[in-house]
Write a protein that holds these residues in place. Structure first.
Motif, PDB file in Angstrom:
ATOM      1  N   ILE A   6       0.841  -1.194   0.000  1.00 39.35           N
ATOM      2  CA  ILE A   6       0.000   0.000   0.000  1.00 39.35           C
ATOM      3  C   ILE A   6       0.879   1.248   0.000  1.00 39.35           C
ATOM      4  CG2 ILE A   6      -2.193  -0.776   0.984  1.00 39.35           C
ATOM      5  CD1 ILE A   6      -0.984  -0.065   3.744  1.00 39.35           C
ATOM      6  N   THR A  31      -0.395  -4.620   2.814  1.00 34.92           N
ATOM      7  CA  THR A  31      -1.708  -4.372   3.406  1.00 34.92           C
ATOM      8  C   THR A  31      -1.782  -5.031   4.784  1.00 34.92           C
ATOM      9  OG1 THR A  31      -2.522  -6.316   2.280  1.00 34.92           O
ATOM     10  CG2 THR A  31      -2.963  -4.216   1.213  1.00 34.92           C
ATOM     11  N   VAL A  64       1.646   6.177  -2.257  1.00 35.70           N
ATOM     12  CA  VAL A  64       0.660   5.609  -1.338  1.00 35.70           C
ATOM     13  C   VAL A  64      -0.526   5.157  -2.189  1.00 35.70           C
ATOM     14  CG1 VAL A  64      -0.822   6.089   0.639  1.00 35.70           C
ATOM     15  CG2 VAL A  64       1.411   7.161   0.497  1.00 35.70           C
ATOM     16  N   LEU A  65      -0.918   3.929  -2.064  1.00 35.06           N
ATOM     17  CA  LEU A  65      -1.955   3.322  -2.893  1.00 35.06           C
ATOM     18  C   LEU A  65      -1.671   3.592  -4.373  1.00 35.06           C
ATOM     19  CD1 LEU A  65      -5.058   4.325  -0.724  1.00 35.06           C
ATOM     20  CD2 LEU A  65      -3.966   2.098  -0.803  1.00 35.06           C
ATOM     21  N   LEU A  75      -6.310  11.053  -3.939  1.00 35.42           N
ATOM     22  CA  LEU A  75      -5.854   9.928  -3.117  1.00 35.42           C
ATOM     23  C   LEU A  75      -6.527   9.957  -1.740  1.00 35.42           C
ATOM     24  CD1 LEU A  75      -3.753   7.745  -2.110  1.00 35.42           C
ATOM     25  CD2 LEU A  75      -2.192   9.635  -1.725  1.00 35.42           C
ATOM     26  N   SER A  78      -9.416   7.924  -0.604  1.00 31.78           N
ATOM     27  CA  SER A  78      -9.206   6.524  -0.207  1.00 31.78           C
ATOM     28  C   SER A  78      -8.400   6.419   1.075  1.00 31.78           C
ATOM     29  CB  SER A  78      -8.448   5.774  -1.310  1.00 31.78           C
ATOM     30  OG  SER A  78      -8.949   6.086  -2.561  1.00 31.78           O
ATOM     31  N   MET A  79      -8.115   7.559   1.695  1.00 31.25           N
ATOM     32  CA  MET A  79      -7.224   7.541   2.858  1.00 31.25           C
ATOM     33  C   MET A  79      -7.812   8.377   3.993  1.00 31.25           C
ATOM     34  SD  MET A  79      -3.606   9.424   3.183  1.00 31.25           S
ATOM     35  CE  MET A  79      -2.561   8.606   2.040  1.00 31.25           C
ATOM     36  N   ARG A 155      -9.692   3.144   2.319  1.00 32.72           N
ATOM     37  CA  ARG A 155      -9.039   1.822   2.258  1.00 32.72           C
ATOM     38  C   ARG A 155      -7.843   1.781   3.189  1.00 32.72           C
ATOM     39  NH1 ARG A 155      -7.163   1.603  -3.598  1.00 32.72           N
ATOM     40  NH2 ARG A 155      -5.899  -0.116  -2.821  1.00 32.72           N
ATOM     41  N   LEU A 156      -7.337   2.987   3.486  1.00 30.19           N
ATOM     42  CA  LEU A 156      -6.120   3.077   4.301  1.00 30.19           C
ATOM     43  C   LEU A 156      -6.326   4.121   5.391  1.00 30.19           C
ATOM     44  CD1 LEU A 156      -3.044   2.667   4.795  1.00 30.19           C
ATOM     45  CD2 LEU A 156      -2.633   4.379   3.034  1.00 30.19           C
ATOM     46  N   SER A 187      -6.710  -1.214   5.673  1.00 31.68           N
ATOM     47  CA  SER A 187      -5.312  -1.266   6.116  1.00 31.68           C
ATOM     48  C   SER A 187      -5.076  -0.120   7.085  1.00 31.68           C
ATOM     49  CB  SER A 187      -4.367  -1.125   4.928  1.00 31.68           C
ATOM     50  OG  SER A 187      -4.432  -2.285   4.148  1.00 31.68           O
TER      51      SER A 187
END
Lengths: 308, 309
Positions: A6, A31, A64-65, A75, A78-79, A155-156, A187
C-alpha cells in the motif's frame, strides 16, 4: 511497488534544516495492520506526514496506494488520517463534526449524515453523538477523530500515536477498533513508541531509529532478528548459590554476580540459550523464585541491539 | 521551484477542479460556527433595525405627496408638481441615492463591525486551536478552504447589507408606485453591490486573520486598517485642500467602487458623503484590487504552509 504494497518508498529522505528527520528509507509496506515503531525522534511522524503529502521529501519518492500524495488530492478519498494534534471543533457535536468532514470529503449532505452515524457507531460513541465535545475525555476525542477519518470509508487509515495519553481502557478500545477495521479490510498504519502495543495488533512492523530504518517485516521476522543477543538477567530467589553452581558450567554464561543473600545477576552471550535452559534449571533446584527482571531492557536497548 | 516548472507541473498533472461540496460544507459549517453566541446573532438582528426605521420614515413621508416632491425637487433642482411629472430617470437617481446611502453609510458601519465579528476568527482560531488539522489529508485544496471561509463570512455580511437596503427600496417603490418601474434594475444592482462589498471585506479580513493566531489581533488590525486609513485621508485632504487624498481611505475606495456598480450620478446638493470626483474608479479599483490580492496571497500562503495542497 509490489501488488500487495500500500505504501512504497524509495530512497526517501527528509531534512529539517541540518537535522535529518528520515534518511534514505526504502521500504514496501504491505496491506494489513502496520506498526511504525520507534522512540521519540525516530522519524515516525515524518514518515506519516510524507505519506499524507503534508511535507515534501527532500530526496526520494513515496507512493501511497500507487499515487504520489503530493500531487494527487484524490488519493485522500481513499485515505483517512488522524494526526497527533488534538484537532477538533469543540463547539460541535461528534455527529456534526463527522458529518461536516464527510461533506468536506465529497459526500452529499444526506450521505454524510448517514455515514457519520455509521462511523460514530464503529467507534462506539453513539451515547454522546449529540453532545458538545467541549469536556470530552482524551479517549473520546481520539475516537471522534478516528470516526471523522473513517467517514468516507477509506481503504487506508493512518494514525499518528493514537494511544498516547490514553488510559488502559481507552488503549484497549483503540486496539480492538484497529482489529475490527483490519477485519473489515481496511489497512491501518499506526505509529507508537511502545513495543507491546505494536506487537498486540500489528502484523507488520517498521522499526525506525533516528531517521533510519532498522528493520521491517512481520512480528515473527523481527522476533527472529532479536532472539539471540547478550544481556543480563536479575533473579531474586532462595539459594542463589545453587543456581550459580549450575550455570557456571554453561559456556553461554559470561558472568555471575551475587547481590545480597537472595539475588544473582546472570550475564549471557546468548539470550536464547539462557531463556531456554533457565526454567528447567530452576525447577531442578526447586528453590522459590521471587522475581526475574531484565534491567535496561527497554526500547532503546532493543534498538541498540538492532543497530549492532 | 521556478514559475515555469510549476506551471508545467500543474498542466502535466491536470489539476482537478475544486470540490464544490467541500467548499459549501466549509462555508455552511464555519458560517454556523461564526454565528454561535448571543453577540454575533444579536449584531445580525440589530443591523436590521435601520432598515425598519427608514422604511417607516419613507411610509410617513409618502403619506404626503408634497413632502416627497420637496425632497425630489431639492435633490434634482427641479419643480415637479406631482408624482406623474417626475421622469423615470429622476426616480431611479433618487432611489439609487437611497440605496447608496443605506448600503455604504448606514449598513456599511454594521458591515464593518460584522466583518470583524464573523471574519476575524476564521483562520486565526483554526490555527490557534490546531483545528486546521481536520482539513489535512482530505480531498480539499487550499482554495477550497479559502472559498469556504469566504462564503462563511460573506453570508452574514450580505444579510446585513442587502436585506435592510432592499427592504427600504421595496418600501419606497410600494409607497410611490410611480417609482417602481424605473427602479426595477436597482434590485440586481443592489445584490451585485452587496456581494462586491461583502466579498472585498471578507477577503481582507481573511488575509488579516491568517497573519496571527489570535482573533483579537485580527479584529484590532482590521479596525486599524479601516479607521487609520480614514483618519489619514481626512487629515491629508484637510491639510492640502485636495480631495484626491481620499484615495488613501479603504472605505472611500470601496464607496467609489460601489457607486460605479450602482451607476450613480449623485445630485450635487445632496447632503451625503459621495466619493470625490477627483479619484476615479480605476485608481480605487487598483488600490482595493492590490489589497485583496495581498490578502489572498497571505491567506493562501498560510494555508499552504499549514499543509493543504
Amino acid at each position: 511497488m509490489s501488488e500487495e504494497s500500500i505504501i512504497s518508498a524509495v530512497g526517501l529522505s527528509r531534512s529539517y534544516g541540518r537535522v535529518m528527520g528520515l534518511t534514505d528509507l526504502t521500504v514496501d509496506i504491505p496491506t494489513g495492520v502496520i506498526g511504525l515503531l520507534g522512540p521519540n525522534g525516530a522519524g515516525k511522524s515524518t514518515l506519516l506526514r510524507l505519506m499524507t503529502g503534508m511535507i515534501k521529501p527532500s530526496l526520494g519518492t513515496i507512493r501511497v496506494l500507487g499515487q504520489d500524495p503530493l500531487s494527487s488530492p484524490d488519493l485522500f478519498r481513499s485515505m483517512g488520517f488522524v494526526s497527533e494534534d488534538d484537532a477538533l471543533y469543540e463547539s460541535m457535536t461528534p455527529h456534526e463534526m463527522v458529518s461536516f468532514l464527510g461533506r468536506a470529503s465529497g459526500l452529499s449532505k444526506s450521505d454524510a449524515r448517514e455515514a457519520a452515524h455509521e462511523s460514530i457507531q464503529k467507534v462506539s460513541l453513539e451515547a454522546v453523538t449529540n453532545r458538545r465535545m467541549r469536556g470530552f475525555s482524551k479517549g473520546m476525542r481520539q475516537r471522534v477523530r478516528i470516526a471523522a477519518a473513517l467517514v468516507h470509508e477509506p481503504r487506508l487509515l493512518l494514525l499518528d500515536e493514537p494511544m498516547t495519553g490514553l488510559d488502559p481502557v481507552a488503549r484497549r478500545d483503540i486496539v480492538s477498533l484497529i482489529e475490527r477495521l483490519a477485519a473489515e479490510g481496511v489497512s491501518v498504519v499506526f505509529s507508537s513508541h511502545i513495543l507491546h502495543e505494536v506487537e498486540a495488533v500489528a502484523n507488520h512492523v517498521v522499526m525506525l531509529h533516528r531517521g533510519l530504518l532498522l528493520a521491517h517485516g512481520s512480528i515473527q521476522h523481527i522476533r527472529d532478528c532479536l532472539s539471540d543477543y547478550a544481556f543480563t538477567l536479575e533473579i531474586r530467589m532462595d539459594r542463589p548459590r545453587e543456581l550459580a553452581a549450575r550455570l557456571a558450567r554453561e559456556a553461554y554464561v559470561t558472568s555471575l554476580v551475587f547481590e545480597g543473600e537472595d539475588g544473582i545477576r546472570v550475564g549471557t552471550s546468548s539470550s536464547k540459550q539462557l531463556v531456554t535452559a533457565l526454567p528447567t534449571v530452576l525447577l531442578e533446584i526447586g528453590a522459590p523464585v521471587r522475581e526475574i527482571a531484565c534491567p535496561g531492557e527497554n526500547l532503546e536497548a532493543l534498538f541498540g541491539r538492532l543497530l549492532k | 521551484m521556478p514559475i515555469l516548472e510549476q506551471v508545467y507541473r500543474r498542466l502535466d498533472h491536470h489539476e482537478p477542479a475544486s470540490s464544490w461540496r467541500a467548499v459549501w460544507a466549509i462555508g455552511d459549517q464555519c458560517g454556523a460556527m461564526a454565528l454561535k453566541g448571543w453577540f454575533p446573532k444579536g449584531w445580525l438582528a440589530v443591523s436590521q433595525i435601520p432598515g425598519l426605521v427608514v422604511a417607516v420614515i419613507i411610509y410617513v413621508m409618502t403619506r404626503n405627496e408634497s413632502t416627497v416632491l420637496e425632497v425630489v425637487n431639492g435633490m434634482a433642482r427641479t419643480g415637479y408638481q406631482s408624482f406623474n411629472d417626475v421622469p423615470g430617470e429622476t426616480w431611479y437617481r433618487v432611489a439609487s441615492n437611497l440605496v447608496y446611502a443605506m448600503i455604504t453609510i448606514v449598513q456599511g458601519w454594521f458591515a464593518t463591525v460584522g466583518t470583524a465579528i464573523y471574519g476575524a476568527r476564521q483562520v486565526a482560531d483554526d490555527l490557534r486551536t490546531s483545528a486546521f488539522e481536520v482539513y489535512v489529508a482530505r480531498p480539499i485544496w487550499s482554495r477550497d478552504y479559502v472559498i469556504g471561509k469566504l462564503i462563511a463570512v460573506v453570508k452574514p455580511l450580505l444579510f446585513i447589507l442587502i436585506v435592510p437596503t432592499g427592504f427600504c427600496l421595496l418600501a419606497a417603490n410600494l409607497f410611490v408606485p410611480a417609482s417602481a418601474g424605473p427602479c426595477l434594475k436597482l434590485y440586481p444592482i443592489l445584490i451585485a453591490a452587496g456581494i462586491a462589498y461583502a466579498t472585498l471585506n471578507a477577503i481582507v479580513i481573511l488575509g488579516i486573520s491568517s497573519l496571527g493566531k489570535s482573533s483579537r489581533y485580527a479584529t484590532i488590525t482590521w479596525f486599524v486598517l479601516y479607521f487609520l486609513t480614514m483618519a489619514v485621508s481626512v487629515i491629508l485632504t484637510q491639510s492640502t485642500g485636495d480631495s484626491v487624498w481620499e484615495i488613501v481611505s479603504y472605505r472611500a475606495n470601496l464607496q467609489v467602487i460601489l457607486a460605479s456598480f450602482l451607476r450613480l450620478n449623485p445630485f450635487e446638493n445632496l447632503d451625503l458623503e459621495f466619493p470625490s470626483p477627483d479619484h476615479s474608479l480605476a485608481s480605487s479599483a487598483l488600490i482595493i484590487g492590490c489589497l485583496a490580492a495581498l490578502s489572498l496571497f497571505l491567506v493562501l500562503r498560510r494555508v499552504r504552509s499549514g499543509r493543504l495542497p
